[in-house]
Design a protein around this motif. Sequence first.
Motif, PDB file in Angstrom:
ATOM      1  N   ALA A   6       0.091  14.555  -4.198  1.00  0.00           N
ATOM      2  CA  ALA A   6      -1.612  14.023  -4.537  1.00  0.00           C
ATOM      3  C   ALA A   6      -1.676  13.202  -5.738  1.00  0.00           C
ATOM      4  O   ALA A   6      -2.801  12.528  -5.903  1.00  0.00           O
ATOM      5  N   ARG A   7      -0.919  13.142  -6.669  1.00  0.00           N
ATOM      6  CA  ARG A   7      -0.930  12.238  -7.621  1.00  0.00           C
ATOM      7  C   ARG A   7      -0.226  10.780  -7.630  1.00  0.00           C
ATOM      8  O   ARG A   7      -0.419   9.817  -8.393  1.00  0.00           O
ATOM      9  N   ALA A   8       0.290  10.733  -6.447  1.00  0.00           N
ATOM     10  CA  ALA A   8       0.714   9.387  -5.984  1.00  0.00           C
ATOM     11  C   ALA A   8      -0.352   8.353  -5.898  1.00  0.00           C
ATOM     12  O   ALA A   8      -1.379   8.836  -5.164  1.00  0.00           O
ATOM     13  N   GLN A   9      -0.302   7.238  -6.540  1.00  0.00           N
ATOM     14  CA  GLN A   9      -1.242   6.281  -6.567  1.00  0.00           C
ATOM     15  C   GLN A   9      -0.778   4.903  -6.842  1.00  0.00           C
ATOM     16  O   GLN A   9       0.262   4.804  -7.418  1.00  0.00           O
ATOM     17  N   ILE A  10      -1.710   3.870  -6.507  1.00  0.00           N
ATOM     18  CA  ILE A  10      -1.356   2.450  -6.711  1.00  0.00           C
ATOM     19  C   ILE A  10      -1.992   2.262  -8.096  1.00  0.00           C
ATOM     20  O   ILE A  10      -3.019   2.537  -8.393  1.00  0.00           O
ATOM     21  N   ARG A  11      -1.185   1.672  -8.668  1.00  0.00           N
ATOM     22  CA  ARG A  11      -1.294   1.426 -10.179  1.00  0.00           C
ATOM     23  C   ARG A  11      -0.713  -0.178 -10.483  1.00  0.00           C
ATOM     24  O   ARG A  11       0.031  -0.623  -9.668  1.00  0.00           O
ATOM     25  N   SER A  12      -1.589  -0.995 -11.434  1.00  0.00           N
ATOM     26  CA  SER A  12      -1.272  -2.452 -11.580  1.00  0.00           C
ATOM     27  C   SER A  12       0.267  -2.346 -12.003  1.00  0.00           C
ATOM     28  O   SER A  12       0.629  -1.563 -12.713  1.00  0.00           O
ATOM     29  N   GLY A  13       1.082  -2.976 -11.160  1.00  0.00           N
ATOM     30  CA  GLY A  13       2.410  -3.255 -11.467  1.00  0.00           C
ATOM     31  C   GLY A  13       3.328  -2.483 -10.620  1.00  0.00           C
ATOM     32  O   GLY A  13       4.725  -2.717 -10.809  1.00  0.00           O
ATOM     33  N   THR A  14       2.729  -1.526  -9.720  1.00  0.00           N
ATOM     34  CA  THR A  14       3.467  -0.767  -8.757  1.00  0.00           C
ATOM     35  C   THR A  14       4.288  -1.738  -7.800  1.00  0.00           C
ATOM     36  O   THR A  14       3.580  -2.716  -7.264  1.00  0.00           O
ATOM     37  N   GLN A  15       5.337  -1.404  -7.141  1.00  0.00           N
ATOM     38  CA  GLN A  15       6.038  -2.237  -6.128  1.00  0.00           C
ATOM     39  C   GLN A  15       6.341  -0.899  -4.998  1.00  0.00           C
ATOM     40  O   GLN A  15       6.469   0.085  -5.288  1.00  0.00           O
ATOM     41  N   TYR A  94      -6.932  -2.055  -0.905  1.00  0.00           N
ATOM     42  CA  TYR A  94      -6.829  -0.553  -0.630  1.00  0.00           C
ATOM     43  C   TYR A  94      -8.214  -0.175  -0.886  1.00  0.00           C
ATOM     44  O   TYR A  94      -8.822  -0.270  -1.853  1.00  0.00           O
ATOM     45  N   VAL A  95      -8.633   0.278   0.297  1.00  0.00           N
ATOM     46  CA  VAL A  95      -9.932   0.599   0.545  1.00  0.00           C
ATOM     47  C   VAL A  95     -10.726   1.749  -0.351  1.00  0.00           C
ATOM     48  O   VAL A  95     -11.307   1.725  -1.098  1.00  0.00           O
ATOM     49  N   THR A  96      -9.830   2.806  -0.311  1.00  0.00           N
ATOM     50  CA  THR A  96     -10.057   4.061  -1.114  1.00  0.00           C
ATOM     51  C   THR A  96      -8.650   4.481  -1.729  1.00  0.00           C
ATOM     52  O   THR A  96      -8.197   5.547  -1.377  1.00  0.00           O
ATOM     53  N   PRO A  97      -8.340   3.764  -2.957  1.00  0.00           N
ATOM     54  CA  PRO A  97      -6.918   4.299  -3.443  1.00  0.00           C
ATOM     55  C   PRO A  97      -6.912   5.725  -4.066  1.00  0.00           C
ATOM     56  O   PRO A  97      -8.271   6.226  -4.800  1.00  0.00           O
ATOM     57  N   GLY A  98      -6.064   6.462  -3.621  1.00  0.00           N
ATOM     58  CA  GLY A  98      -6.198   7.923  -4.278  1.00  0.00           C
ATOM     59  C   GLY A  98      -6.730   8.713  -3.684  1.00  0.00           C
ATOM     60  O   GLY A  98      -7.168   9.935  -3.970  1.00  0.00           O
ATOM     61  N   LEU A  99      -7.278   8.554  -2.164  1.00  0.00           N
ATOM     62  CA  LEU A  99      -7.876   9.823  -1.491  1.00  0.00           C
ATOM     63  C   LEU A  99      -7.199  10.874  -1.001  1.00  0.00           C
ATOM     64  O   LEU A  99      -5.836  10.636  -1.034  1.00  0.00           O
ATOM     65  N   ASP A 100      -7.444  12.210  -1.335  1.00  0.00           N
ATOM     66  CA  ASP A 100      -6.460  13.292  -1.256  1.00  0.00           C
ATOM     67  C   ASP A 100      -6.851  13.947   0.220  1.00  0.00           C
ATOM     68  O   ASP A 100      -8.258  14.121   0.628  1.00  0.00           O
ATOM     69  N   LEU A 101      -5.813  14.057   0.788  1.00  0.00           N
ATOM     70  CA  LEU A 101      -6.017  14.824   2.260  1.00  0.00           C
ATOM     71  C   LEU A 101      -4.860  15.981   2.548  1.00  0.00           C
ATOM     72  O   LEU A 101      -3.685  15.509   2.442  1.00  0.00           O
ATOM     73  N   GLY A 102      -5.379  16.975   2.228  1.00  0.00           N
ATOM     74  CA  GLY A 102      -4.506  18.143   2.290  1.00  0.00           C
ATOM     75  C   GLY A 102      -3.484  18.124   1.068  1.00  0.00           C
ATOM     76  O   GLY A 102      -2.214  18.747   1.341  1.00  0.00           O
ATOM     77  N   GLY A 103      -3.722  17.704   0.185  1.00  0.00           N
ATOM     78  CA  GLY A 103      -2.832  17.856  -1.142  1.00  0.00           C
ATOM     79  C   GLY A 103      -2.002  16.757  -1.128  1.00  0.00           C
ATOM     80  O   GLY A 103      -1.044  16.745  -1.850  1.00  0.00           O
ATOM     81  N   HIS A 104      -1.968  15.629  -0.373  1.00  0.00           N
ATOM     82  CA  HIS A 104      -1.184  14.484  -0.232  1.00  0.00           C
ATOM     83  C   HIS A 104      -2.228  13.376  -0.273  1.00  0.00           C
ATOM     84  O   HIS A 104      -3.251  13.286   0.243  1.00  0.00           O
ATOM     85  N   THR A 105      -1.716  12.270  -0.770  1.00  0.00           N
ATOM     86  CA  THR A 105      -2.592  10.840  -0.851  1.00  0.00           C
ATOM     87  C   THR A 105      -2.525  10.141   0.413  1.00  0.00           C
ATOM     88  O   THR A 105      -1.424  10.025   0.989  1.00  0.00           O
ATOM     89  N   LEU A 106      -3.749   9.740   0.706  1.00  0.00           N
ATOM     90  CA  LEU A 106      -3.955   8.986   1.924  1.00  0.00           C
ATOM     91  C   LEU A 106      -4.554   7.706   1.553  1.00  0.00           C
ATOM     92  O   LEU A 106      -5.708   7.754   0.981  1.00  0.00           O
ATOM     93  N   MET A 107      -3.897   6.715   1.757  1.00  0.00           N
ATOM     94  CA  MET A 107      -4.491   5.342   1.176  1.00  0.00           C
ATOM     95  C   MET A 107      -4.755   4.305   2.235  1.00  0.00           C
ATOM     96  O   MET A 107      -3.705   3.457   2.803  1.00  0.00           O
ATOM     97  N   PRO A 108      -6.127   4.287   2.972  1.00  0.00           N
ATOM     98  CA  PRO A 108      -6.228   3.150   3.803  1.00  0.00           C
ATOM     99  C   PRO A 108      -6.528   2.013   3.421  1.00  0.00           C
ATOM    100  O   PRO A 108      -6.816   1.824   2.020  1.00  0.00           O
ATOM    101  N   TYR A 109      -5.973   0.855   4.030  1.00  0.00           N
ATOM    102  CA  TYR A 109      -5.855  -0.466   3.521  1.00  0.00           C
ATOM    103  C   TYR A 109      -6.412  -1.666   4.549  1.00  0.00           C
ATOM    104  O   TYR A 109      -6.221  -1.304   5.725  1.00  0.00           O
ATOM    105  N   THR A 110      -6.734  -2.762   4.266  1.00  0.00           N
ATOM    106  CA  THR A 110      -6.880  -3.850   5.196  1.00  0.00           C
ATOM    107  C   THR A 110      -5.958  -4.879   4.495  1.00  0.00           C
ATOM    108  O   THR A 110      -5.451  -5.067   3.170  1.00  0.00           O
ATOM    109  N   GLN A 111      -5.617  -6.065   5.584  1.00  0.00           N
ATOM    110  CA  GLN A 111      -4.847  -6.903   5.153  1.00  0.00           C
ATOM    111  C   GLN A 111      -5.005  -8.291   5.775  1.00  0.00           C
ATOM    112  O   GLN A 111      -5.409  -8.096   6.991  1.00  0.00           O
TER     113      GLN A 111
END
Length: 193
Positions: A6-15, A94-111
């Motif tokens: 659940a702490r997984a998230q996008i931060r500036s500089g991640t790859q 990333y539409v909603t970065p850091g969204l929690d779903l069942g204790g895991h991060t769910l990250m929807p996006y458009t591209q």
Amino acid sequence: MHSAPARAQIRSGTQDVQIYAGEIFGDRLTKTRLSGQFPMLDDNPTFGGRYTYDFARQWGVQLSAGYSPGRAADVAGGDSNLGLTTADLDVLWYVTPGLDLGGHTLMPYTQLGVGYAWAHLDHSLTGIVGNAPVMLRDSNGYTANIGFGARYYMTQSLFVDFDARYRYLSRLVNRHGQGLNTAETTLSLGYQF
């Protein structure tokens, strides 16, 4: 230990890097009939890799390369293998970065992205257009895509990614070609660092 995903998230500089497999859904290759039929880019599997650099919490750029070992079908002279290679540069939001779903991060996006596509026919397509015999060879052209997806983090760094895109290909044959409206769905396994 159980809260780490659940702490997984996008931060500036991640790859991240991903490998993917999926399906590309074809379209007509030509704007005119070849010996009474429209040659088609068949629906076929696709696979490849992606690299993403996130320059902000909600924004990233992605470089991807893929290959589809497809075929040109509905050809009077017989089907031909048509390998399709694509290379894209996309912008991700990333539409909603850091969204929690069942204790895991769910990250929807458009591209949204652009790129280049290379076609490789095993043999030329031959037939009649009007009253004239023609021979169609492979060609290259630009591609553009738009889509959406979602990442589901299994751990803080490991994720699965489902992605669906509309893909436009400017042309894949050298004569009588047309723009192709295709779709592509993929499932990726990725690692963020």
